[in-house]
Design an enzyme around this catalytic site. Sequence first.
Site, PDB file in Angstrom:
ATOM      1  N   TRP A 127       0.863  -1.184   0.000  1.00 25.61           N
ATOM      2  CA  TRP A 127       0.000   0.000   0.000  1.00 25.61           C
ATOM      3  C   TRP A 127       0.902   1.238   0.000  1.00 25.61           C
ATOM      4  O   TRP A 127       1.790   1.348   0.852  1.00 25.61           O
ATOM      5  CB  TRP A 127      -0.880  -0.046   1.260  1.00 25.61           C
ATOM      6  CG  TRP A 127      -1.932   1.006   1.321  1.00 25.61           C
ATOM      7  CD1 TRP A 127      -2.805   1.357   0.329  1.00 25.61           C
ATOM      8  CD2 TRP A 127      -2.243   1.841   2.434  1.00 25.61           C
ATOM      9  NE1 TRP A 127      -3.635   2.342   0.761  1.00 25.61           N
ATOM     10  CE2 TRP A 127      -3.321   2.661   2.044  1.00 25.61           C
ATOM     11  CE3 TRP A 127      -1.722   1.963   3.728  1.00 25.61           C
ATOM     12  CZ2 TRP A 127      -3.880   3.608   2.899  1.00 25.61           C
ATOM     13  CZ3 TRP A 127      -2.294   2.900   4.572  1.00 25.61           C
ATOM     14  CH2 TRP A 127      -3.355   3.717   4.161  1.00 25.61           C
ATOM     15  N   ASP A 208      -0.671  -5.589   8.931  1.00 28.13           N
ATOM     16  CA  ASP A 208      -1.700  -4.595   8.646  1.00 28.13           C
ATOM     17  C   ASP A 208      -2.919  -5.371   8.175  1.00 28.13           C
ATOM     18  O   ASP A 208      -2.857  -6.067   7.158  1.00 28.13           O
ATOM     19  CB  ASP A 208      -1.187  -3.642   7.548  1.00 28.13           C
ATOM     20  CG  ASP A 208      -2.183  -2.530   7.245  1.00 28.13           C
ATOM     21  OD1 ASP A 208      -3.284  -2.530   7.823  1.00 28.13           O
ATOM     22  OD2 ASP A 208      -1.851  -1.660   6.410  1.00 28.13           O
ATOM     23  N   ALA A 210      -6.732  -4.746   7.162  1.00 27.50           N
ATOM     24  CA  ALA A 210      -7.721  -3.701   6.887  1.00 27.50           C
ATOM     25  C   ALA A 210      -8.958  -4.247   6.179  1.00 27.50           C
ATOM     26  O   ALA A 210      -9.890  -3.490   5.907  1.00 27.50           O
ATOM     27  CB  ALA A 210      -7.083  -2.600   6.040  1.00 27.50           C
ATOM     28  N   LYS A 243     -13.447  -0.651   6.389  1.00 24.61           N
ATOM     29  CA  LYS A 243     -14.116  -1.422   5.341  1.00 24.61           C
ATOM     30  C   LYS A 243     -15.130  -2.408   5.910  1.00 24.61           C
ATOM     31  O   LYS A 243     -16.262  -2.470   5.444  1.00 24.61           O
ATOM     32  CB  LYS A 243     -13.082  -2.171   4.491  1.00 24.61           C
ATOM     33  CG  LYS A 243     -12.301  -1.276   3.548  1.00 24.61           C
ATOM     34  CD  LYS A 243     -11.116  -0.647   4.228  1.00 24.61           C
ATOM     35  CE  LYS A 243     -10.319   0.241   3.284  1.00 24.61           C
ATOM     36  NZ  LYS A 243      -9.217   0.888   4.011  1.00 24.61           N
TER      37      LYS A 243
HETATM   38  C1  HCI Z   1      -6.991   2.140  -0.771  1.00 22.31           C
HETATM   39  O1  HCI Z   1      -7.618   2.549  -1.758  1.00 22.31           O
HETATM   40  O2  HCI Z   1      -5.898   1.577  -0.877  1.00 22.31           O
HETATM   41  C2  HCI Z   1      -7.554   2.275   0.610  1.00 22.31           C
HETATM   42  C3  HCI Z   1      -8.227   3.564   0.874  1.00 22.31           C
HETATM   43  C4  HCI Z   1      -7.284   4.691   1.143  1.00 22.31           C
HETATM   44  C5  HCI Z   1      -6.624   5.283   0.079  1.00 22.31           C
HETATM   45  C6  HCI Z   1      -5.771   6.343   0.306  1.00 22.31           C
HETATM   46  C7  HCI Z   1      -5.599   6.818   1.595  1.00 22.31           C
HETATM   47  C8  HCI Z   1      -6.278   6.214   2.653  1.00 22.31           C
HETATM   48  C9  HCI Z   1      -7.121   5.166   2.429  1.00 22.31           C
END
Ligand code: HCI
Length: 394
Positions: A127, A208, A210, A243
């Site tokens: 991420w 992590d 999520a 989520k």
């Molecule tokens: C994601 O799209 O990977 C998760 C949502 C997100 C995206 C950017 C900043 C915080 C959370």
Amino acid sequence: MFENLKPQPADKILALMQMYREDPRDNKIDLGVGVYKNAEGITPVMRAVKAAEKRILEEQETKAYTGLAGDPAYADAMIGLILGASVPRANIAAVATPGGTGACRQAFEMIRMANPSARVFVSNPTWPNHLSILNYLGIETVQYRYFDDETRGVDFDGMIEDLKTTKAGDVVLLHGCCHNPTGANLNMVQWQEVVNLINERGLVAMIDIAYQGFGDGLEEDAQGARLVASSVKECLIAASCSKNFGVYRERTGLLMAISNDAGQTALNQATLAFLNRQNYSFPPDHGARVVTTILNDDALRADWATELEEVRLSMLGLRQHLADELQRLAGSDRFGFVAQHRGMFSRLGAAPELVEKLRVDHGIYMIGDSRLNIAGLNATTVPILAKAIVEVGV
Ligand code: HCI
């Protein structure tokens, strides 16, 4: 002073969100940011969340501060959800955080405090915010191989080989389930091998998580985290409720620091509370209270789990539909990975030019690394996407 500021790179995911908003085309398709959307394109407030909010509205008698760690009942409920009975409560320090991002941030700060020379090994890819925050904190990062561009599965041999370059005290950051951005995940045999390596090399595990409940189910998605937490010396777990409870904007997360020595827990707890105090004093409470209310009430919890399961199954259905359409149109099985991936995302493995072509020519928005949000699709748009993917030559 302000004139010294330099523009910072934008978050690619949030920048794409903006671009999508500005596109005037009616038939545009948003497969960008990781937010669940139903077939109508709506991110609904879950039934149990509404019910819990009503209850809180009627029954809450004060909005006075909680504690630096947030309400302990929230930590207890979340620990139960994520870890079950795999780790004794006495070995776990935990604080509420503003979302999963806040939990990651606090975890990284704790790592830096405890061992300034620790390096954090992250999957390639991971991420983007992991890297962004780690770089901002001046923590050295090393990428380990993870995604196999050929099979679109996990390059497990490459991962293990790269993790063998760690030194004692380094941190290995793992995605608990539903890997973001690839959708490719470890099986339990592989989790066990990673655990063995962590223990052999004296590493610290960080997980992590999520998207619990978005992959194979609430219990199934926690198995990797439970194995790690119950088998290693030290482990950090950053969790998000954004989520699986659909409470994105309430900023509801939890950070756990787990030690196999319960004598360490008080210092870990005090450190996490200290870090909360340095950054924002008290963590947000509303989302945490909603989650606690749901998890501690049998009826609300059952209804929440049912709705979450519907969400999970709808995404699995969309995966299968997309894989079938791609097989039909491409006349080959090379897109079979779409049905194998789990969670909200799949990485298509398309070159950036093709991702751009999908956006410019077809109004299909996915992240530049060809990550697509499966929940952005519906029965009507799956065939449109499949046709476009084959047409641009992925
Ligand atoms: C994601 O799209 O990977 C998760 C949502 C997100 C995206 C950017 C900043 C915080 C959370």
